[in-house]
Design a protein around this motif. Sequence first.
Motif, PDB file in Angstrom:
ATOM      1  N   MET A  87      40.298  52.645  41.417  1.00 41.13           N
ATOM      2  CA  MET A  87      41.425  52.988  42.261  1.00 41.13           C
ATOM      3  C   MET A  87      42.180  51.969  42.575  1.00 41.13           C
ATOM      4  O   MET A  87      43.550  51.664  42.468  1.00 41.13           O
ATOM      5  CB  MET A  87      41.299  54.005  43.339  1.00 41.13           C
ATOM      6  CG  MET A  87      42.465  54.545  44.001  1.00 41.13           C
ATOM      7  SD  MET A  87      42.031  55.681  45.432  1.00 41.13           S
ATOM      8  CE  MET A  87      43.458  56.050  45.917  1.00 41.13           C
ATOM      9  N   TRP A  88      41.504  50.962  43.372  1.00 46.30           N
ATOM     10  CA  TRP A  88      41.981  49.782  43.717  1.00 46.30           C
ATOM     11  C   TRP A  88      42.634  48.874  42.795  1.00 46.30           C
ATOM     12  O   TRP A  88      43.904  48.501  42.675  1.00 46.30           O
ATOM     13  CB  TRP A  88      40.943  48.956  44.502  1.00 46.30           C
ATOM     14  CG  TRP A  88      41.369  47.655  44.832  1.00 46.30           C
ATOM     15  CD1 TRP A  88      42.114  46.950  45.940  1.00 46.30           C
ATOM     16  CD2 TRP A  88      40.956  46.338  44.137  1.00 46.30           C
ATOM     17  NE1 TRP A  88      42.265  45.869  45.893  1.00 46.30           N
ATOM     18  CE2 TRP A  88      41.581  45.183  44.845  1.00 46.30           C
ATOM     19  CE3 TRP A  88      40.318  46.106  43.149  1.00 46.30           C
ATOM     20  CZ2 TRP A  88      41.507  43.833  44.353  1.00 46.30           C
ATOM     21  CZ3 TRP A  88      39.989  44.720  42.518  1.00 46.30           C
ATOM     22  CH2 TRP A  88      40.830  43.677  43.262  1.00 46.30           C
ATOM     23  N   ASP A  90      43.859  50.183  39.787  1.00 43.68           N
ATOM     24  CA  ASP A  90      45.041  51.000  39.074  1.00 43.68           C
ATOM     25  C   ASP A  90      46.222  50.951  39.955  1.00 43.68           C
ATOM     26  O   ASP A  90      47.240  50.712  39.712  1.00 43.68           O
ATOM     27  CB  ASP A  90      44.480  52.033  38.545  1.00 43.68           C
ATOM     28  CG  ASP A  90      43.421  52.049  37.303  1.00 43.68           C
ATOM     29  OD1 ASP A  90      43.374  51.005  36.913  1.00 43.68           O
ATOM     30  OD2 ASP A  90      42.909  52.983  37.219  1.00 43.68           O
ATOM     31  N   THR A  91      46.094  51.698  41.125  1.00 40.74           N
ATOM     32  CA  THR A  91      46.938  52.063  41.771  1.00 40.74           C
ATOM     33  C   THR A  91      47.104  51.536  43.416  1.00 40.74           C
ATOM     34  O   THR A  91      47.990  51.719  44.146  1.00 40.74           O
ATOM     35  CB  THR A  91      47.244  53.242  42.026  1.00 40.74           C
ATOM     36  OG1 THR A  91      45.899  54.041  42.693  1.00 40.74           O
ATOM     37  CG2 THR A  91      47.466  54.056  40.634  1.00 40.74           C
ATOM     38  N   ASP A  94      44.507  54.380  48.869  1.00 35.88           N
ATOM     39  CA  ASP A  94      45.409  55.041  49.771  1.00 35.88           C
ATOM     40  C   ASP A  94      44.530  54.932  51.037  1.00 35.88           C
ATOM     41  O   ASP A  94      43.481  54.520  51.039  1.00 35.88           O
ATOM     42  CB  ASP A  94      45.584  56.611  49.321  1.00 35.88           C
ATOM     43  CG  ASP A  94      44.447  57.349  49.048  1.00 35.88           C
ATOM     44  OD1 ASP A  94      43.446  56.917  49.504  1.00 35.88           O
ATOM     45  OD2 ASP A  94      44.552  58.505  48.457  1.00 35.88           O
TER      46      ASP A  94
END
Length: 139
Positions: A87-88, A90-91, A94
């Motif tokens: 996740m870090w 790619d996007t 949050d």
Amino acid sequence: MEVSALRLNLLRGMYLLIAVGLGLTIWPQILFPSDSQADVHTVVEALLGALAVMCMLGLRYPLKMLPLLIFEFLWKLIWVVAFAYRMWRDTGLDSYAAETLFACVIGLVLVPIVLPWGYVFERYFKAKGEPWIIKGNHR
């Protein structure tokens, strides 16, 4: 293999940290849920609630409950490597993922410090496994 009293007390400290941390953050959500939905989040809460209870047993039996700390280390390692890192990359993380990553990194640092690695190696990797079949036992 003998484990020192200091190591046993470090293990107890780790069990206590997990039990108190989850007791303060997860158990209020279990006891006083905000709604009646049963979804993946409630499964995680139930699992972590059970982990907190089992960690209380670790205060009394720090060596017998070692698989619990190994589980704690492994699930956090898997989550960080398989989900947070992806996740870090790619996007970006949050707020939920960043908060969870912080909690996981604390566990990934502290659990290996308190684990008696020699005992773990002797007990879980080097020792002969229990038999699958016991001759003469017909139960």
